[in-house]
Design a protein around this motif. Structure first.
Motif, PDB file in Angstrom:
ATOM      1  N   LYS A  91     -12.544 102.926  11.086  1.00 41.37           N
ATOM      2  CA  LYS A  91     -13.795 102.373  11.611  1.00 41.37           C
ATOM      3  C   LYS A  91     -14.351 101.396  10.582  1.00 41.37           C
ATOM      4  CE  LYS A  91     -18.242 103.566  13.661  1.00 41.37           C
ATOM      5  NZ  LYS A  91     -19.161 104.662  14.082  1.00 41.37           N
ATOM      6  N   LEU A  92     -14.133 100.112  10.835  1.00 39.62           N
ATOM      7  CA  LEU A  92     -14.563  99.071   9.907  1.00 39.62           C
ATOM      8  C   LEU A  92     -15.037  97.847  10.666  1.00 39.62           C
ATOM      9  CD1 LEU A  92     -11.699  99.083   7.216  1.00 39.62           C
ATOM     10  CD2 LEU A  92     -14.031  99.918   6.918  1.00 39.62           C
ATOM     11  N   ASN A  93     -15.951  97.122  10.055  1.00 40.63           N
ATOM     12  CA  ASN A  93     -16.379  95.827  10.560  1.00 40.63           C
ATOM     13  C   ASN A  93     -15.561  94.764   9.833  1.00 40.63           C
ATOM     14  OD1 ASN A  93     -17.704  93.335  10.990  1.00 40.63           O
ATOM     15  ND2 ASN A  93     -19.634  94.372  11.385  1.00 40.63           N
ATOM     16  N   ALA A  94     -14.633  94.132  10.532  1.00 39.75           N
ATOM     17  CA  ALA A  94     -13.710  93.189   9.905  1.00 39.75           C
ATOM     18  C   ALA A  94     -14.389  91.907   9.448  1.00 39.75           C
ATOM     19  CB  ALA A  94     -12.569  92.857  10.864  1.00 39.75           C
ATOM     20  N   ARG A 132      -3.909  81.491  27.174  1.00 44.01           N
ATOM     21  CA  ARG A 132      -4.202  81.998  25.825  1.00 44.01           C
ATOM     22  C   ARG A 132      -4.071  80.853  24.837  1.00 44.01           C
ATOM     23  NH1 ARG A 132       0.639  84.533  27.003  1.00 44.01           N
ATOM     24  NH2 ARG A 132       2.444  83.405  26.202  1.00 44.01           N
ATOM     25  N   GLN A 133      -4.643  81.066  23.667  1.00 48.92           N
ATOM     26  CA  GLN A 133      -4.441  80.171  22.530  1.00 48.92           C
ATOM     27  C   GLN A 133      -4.170  81.037  21.314  1.00 48.92           C
ATOM     28  OE1 GLN A 133      -7.928  77.794  21.553  1.00 48.92           O
ATOM     29  NE2 GLN A 133      -9.285  79.345  22.432  1.00 48.92           N
ATOM     30  N   MET A 134      -3.380  80.473  20.389  1.00 44.83           N
ATOM     31  CA  MET A 134      -3.004  81.224  19.191  1.00 44.83           C
ATOM     32  C   MET A 134      -3.168  80.356  17.951  1.00 44.83           C
ATOM     33  SD  MET A 134       0.416  83.334  20.349  1.00 44.83           S
ATOM     34  CE  MET A 134       0.549  84.157  18.744  1.00 44.83           C
ATOM     35  N   ALA A 135      -3.558  81.009  16.865  1.00 41.27           N
ATOM     36  CA  ALA A 135      -3.599  80.357  15.557  1.00 41.27           C
ATOM     37  C   ALA A 135      -2.827  81.209  14.572  1.00 41.27           C
ATOM     38  CB  ALA A 135      -5.029  80.186  15.092  1.00 41.27           C
ATOM     39  N   ASP A 136      -1.985  80.569  13.777  1.00 41.41           N
ATOM     40  CA  ASP A 136      -1.207  81.245  12.741  1.00 41.41           C
ATOM     41  C   ASP A 136      -1.705  80.687  11.404  1.00 41.41           C
ATOM     42  OD1 ASP A 136       0.652  82.424  11.094  1.00 41.41           O
ATOM     43  OD2 ASP A 136       2.366  81.967  12.372  1.00 41.41           O
ATOM     44  N   ILE A 137      -2.506  81.506  10.709  1.00 43.12           N
ATOM     45  CA  ILE A 137      -3.149  81.076   9.469  1.00 43.12           C
ATOM     46  C   ILE A 137      -2.360  81.600   8.276  1.00 43.12           C
ATOM     47  CG2 ILE A 137      -5.266  81.122   8.115  1.00 43.12           C
ATOM     48  CD1 ILE A 137      -6.767  81.761  10.730  1.00 43.12           C
ATOM     49  N   ARG A 138      -2.054  80.708   7.345  1.00 43.59           N
ATOM     50  CA  ARG A 138      -1.389  81.097   6.088  1.00 43.59           C
ATOM     51  C   ARG A 138      -2.371  80.846   4.949  1.00 43.59           C
ATOM     52  NH1 ARG A 138       4.190  81.658   7.482  1.00 43.59           N
ATOM     53  NH2 ARG A 138       4.282  81.333   9.739  1.00 43.59           N
ATOM     54  N   TYR A 139      -2.640  81.896   4.207  1.00 45.11           N
ATOM     55  CA  TYR A 139      -3.631  81.773   3.117  1.00 45.11           C
ATOM     56  C   TYR A 139      -2.970  81.331   1.823  1.00 45.11           C
ATOM     57  CZ  TYR A 139      -6.667  84.391   6.278  1.00 45.11           C
ATOM     58  OH  TYR A 139      -7.408  84.808   7.355  1.00 45.11           O
ATOM     59  N   ASN A 150     -12.582  86.924   5.268  1.00 39.96           N
ATOM     60  CA  ASN A 150     -12.459  88.321   4.852  1.00 39.96           C
ATOM     61  C   ASN A 150     -11.012  88.809   4.961  1.00 39.96           C
ATOM     62  OD1 ASN A 150     -13.534  90.785   3.905  1.00 39.96           O
ATOM     63  ND2 ASN A 150     -13.673  91.574   5.984  1.00 39.96           N
ATOM     64  N   VAL A 151     -10.334  88.450   6.046  1.00 35.20           N
ATOM     65  CA  VAL A 151      -8.932  88.835   6.213  1.00 35.20           C
ATOM     66  C   VAL A 151      -8.084  88.236   5.091  1.00 35.20           C
ATOM     67  CG1 VAL A 151      -6.883  88.572   7.682  1.00 35.20           C
ATOM     68  CG2 VAL A 151      -9.085  89.180   8.699  1.00 35.20           C
ATOM     69  N   GLY A 152      -8.400  87.023   4.680  1.00 37.59           N
ATOM     70  CA  GLY A 152      -7.646  86.368   3.620  1.00 37.59           C
ATOM     71  C   GLY A 152      -7.723  87.079   2.284  1.00 37.59           C
ATOM     72  N   ARG A 153      -8.699  87.933   2.103  1.00 38.23           N
ATOM     73  CA  ARG A 153      -8.798  88.706   0.855  1.00 38.23           C
ATOM     74  C   ARG A 153      -7.831  89.875   0.832  1.00 38.23           C
ATOM     75  NH1 ARG A 153     -14.450  88.107   2.494  1.00 38.23           N
ATOM     76  NH2 ARG A 153     -15.315  86.296   1.394  1.00 38.23           N
ATOM     77  N   ALA A 154      -7.299  90.249   2.000  1.00 40.66           N
ATOM     78  CA  ALA A 154      -6.426  91.426   2.086  1.00 40.66           C
ATOM     79  C   ALA A 154      -5.025  91.101   2.591  1.00 40.66           C
ATOM     80  CB  ALA A 154      -7.069  92.472   2.999  1.00 40.66           C
ATOM     81  N   ALA A 181      -2.385  94.354   3.828  1.00 38.02           N
ATOM     82  CA  ALA A 181      -1.225  94.291   4.716  1.00 38.02           C
ATOM     83  C   ALA A 181      -0.543  92.940   4.503  1.00 38.02           C
ATOM     84  CB  ALA A 181      -1.633  94.465   6.168  1.00 38.02           C
ATOM     85  N   ASP A 182       0.693  92.843   4.935  1.00 39.29           N
ATOM     86  CA  ASP A 182       1.394  91.563   4.857  1.00 39.29           C
ATOM     87  C   ASP A 182       0.846  90.578   5.880  1.00 39.29           C
ATOM     88  OD1 ASP A 182       3.420  92.323   2.842  1.00 39.29           O
ATOM     89  OD2 ASP A 182       4.072  93.709   4.407  1.00 39.29           O
ATOM     90  N   VAL A 183       0.602  91.083   7.075  1.00 44.57           N
ATOM     91  CA  VAL A 183       0.121  90.239   8.174  1.00 44.57           C
ATOM     92  C   VAL A 183      -0.983  90.987   8.919  1.00 44.57           C
ATOM     93  CG1 VAL A 183       0.750  88.891  10.211  1.00 44.57           C
ATOM     94  CG2 VAL A 183       2.474  89.370   8.470  1.00 44.57           C
ATOM     95  N   ALA A 184      -2.026  90.276   9.259  1.00 46.75           N
ATOM     96  CA  ALA A 184      -3.047  90.794  10.169  1.00 46.75           C
ATOM     97  C   ALA A 184      -2.903  90.092  11.509  1.00 46.75           C
ATOM     98  CB  ALA A 184      -4.448  90.569   9.610  1.00 46.75           C
ATOM     99  N   VAL A 185      -3.145  90.820  12.580  1.00 43.37           N
ATOM    100  CA  VAL A 185      -3.136  90.229  13.921  1.00 43.37           C
ATOM    101  C   VAL A 185      -4.439  90.601  14.620  1.00 43.37           C
ATOM    102  CG1 VAL A 185      -0.622  90.320  14.091  1.00 43.37           C
ATOM    103  CG2 VAL A 185      -1.979  92.216  14.992  1.00 43.37           C
ATOM    104  N   SER A 186      -4.790  89.818  15.597  1.00 44.50           N
ATOM    105  CA  SER A 186      -5.984  90.091  16.384  1.00 44.50           C
ATOM    106  C   SER A 186      -5.770  89.539  17.785  1.00 44.50           C
ATOM    107  CB  SER A 186      -7.213  89.427  15.742  1.00 44.50           C
ATOM    108  OG  SER A 186      -8.362  89.621  16.542  1.00 44.50           O
ATOM    109  N   VAL A 187      -5.960  90.384  18.780  1.00 43.75           N
ATOM    110  CA  VAL A 187      -5.746  89.988  20.172  1.00 43.75           C
ATOM    111  C   VAL A 187      -7.055  90.118  20.944  1.00 43.75           C
ATOM    112  CG1 VAL A 187      -4.508  90.492  22.318  1.00 43.75           C
ATOM    113  CG2 VAL A 187      -3.312  90.648  20.129  1.00 43.75           C
TER     114      VAL A 187
END
Length: 213
Positions: free
Chosen positions: A95-98, A206-213, A129-133, A106-112
């Protein structure tokens, strides 16, 4: 079509647990039928050798996580504002607020189909925030466009519970246009050295984005 901010039924309280369980199960089935889960799996397999742990943000009842674990053999975990009790023991759902809280690594985060629930600044902050992890973030969401709204409105009542029909239509109205989506991601990673690729599926489903930090 102007963006709507009306709350969806499943976002509010007062939904019976059995109604919520059925709605999430049908939602997962809908993602499978539309090819959303397959699209996420294709993206993950592009770097399968470097992927050992996958984090699903806004994972709901974990339908996508089950597929990722089964088909890729990787460790999976999820975060959600309302984690279900029924997934306990299968894999961690925290239970977290992302947008604001520290996330597990994690190596990769996903969100649908999560980001249409967010305001612009929340979307930006979640990406940061995701980029920090994680070193990579694959986002899949709806497109605010009259064509997918018309198709969904015509077909969904034939096979989905009423709560899914109402929430699905509202989700499309709450979604970003491709231009808005790209602009907010560009703002989020500006000055970081990060990059992203953005694609839109036929008929704007749908639309998708693949972000590399």
């Amino acid at each position: 079509m102007q963006r709507s901010f009306k709350e969806e039924i499943l976002d509010g309280g007062g939904v019976l647990p059995e109604v919520q369980e059925l709605a999430h199960r049908r939602l997962s089935q809908t993602h499978s039928l539309l090819g959303n889960h397959a699209a996420i799996l294709r993206a993950l397999r592009c770097e399968a050798a470097a992927t050992r742990r996958v984090l699903d943000i806004g994972c709901g009842h974990g339908g996508l996580l089950k597929k990722v674990r089964r088909k890729m053999g990787v460790e999976v975990l999820g975060v959600d504002l309302q984690p279900p009790e029924s997934a306990a023991g299968e894999f961690p759902i925290l239970k977290l607020n992302a947008v604001r809280e520290p996330l597990p690594r994690a190596d990769v985060a996903v969100s649908v189909c999560l980001v249409h629930h967010l305001r612009d600044e929340e979307f930006i902050e979640m990406i940061r925030n995701v980029g920090r992890a994680c070193r990579r973030f694959v986002i899949l969401d709806l497109v605010r466009h009259r064509l997918p709204l018309s198709i969904f409105t015509a077909l969904a009542p034939l096979c989905l519970p009423r709560v899914n029909v109402l929430d699905g239509s509202q989700s499309i109205r709450r979604a970003y246009t491709p231009g808005e989506f790209r602009a907010l991601i560009a703002r989020a990673i500006a000055g970081t050295g990060g990059t992203f690729q953005h694609t839109v599926a036929p008929f704007w489903i749908r639309q998708m984005a693949d972000i590399r930090y």
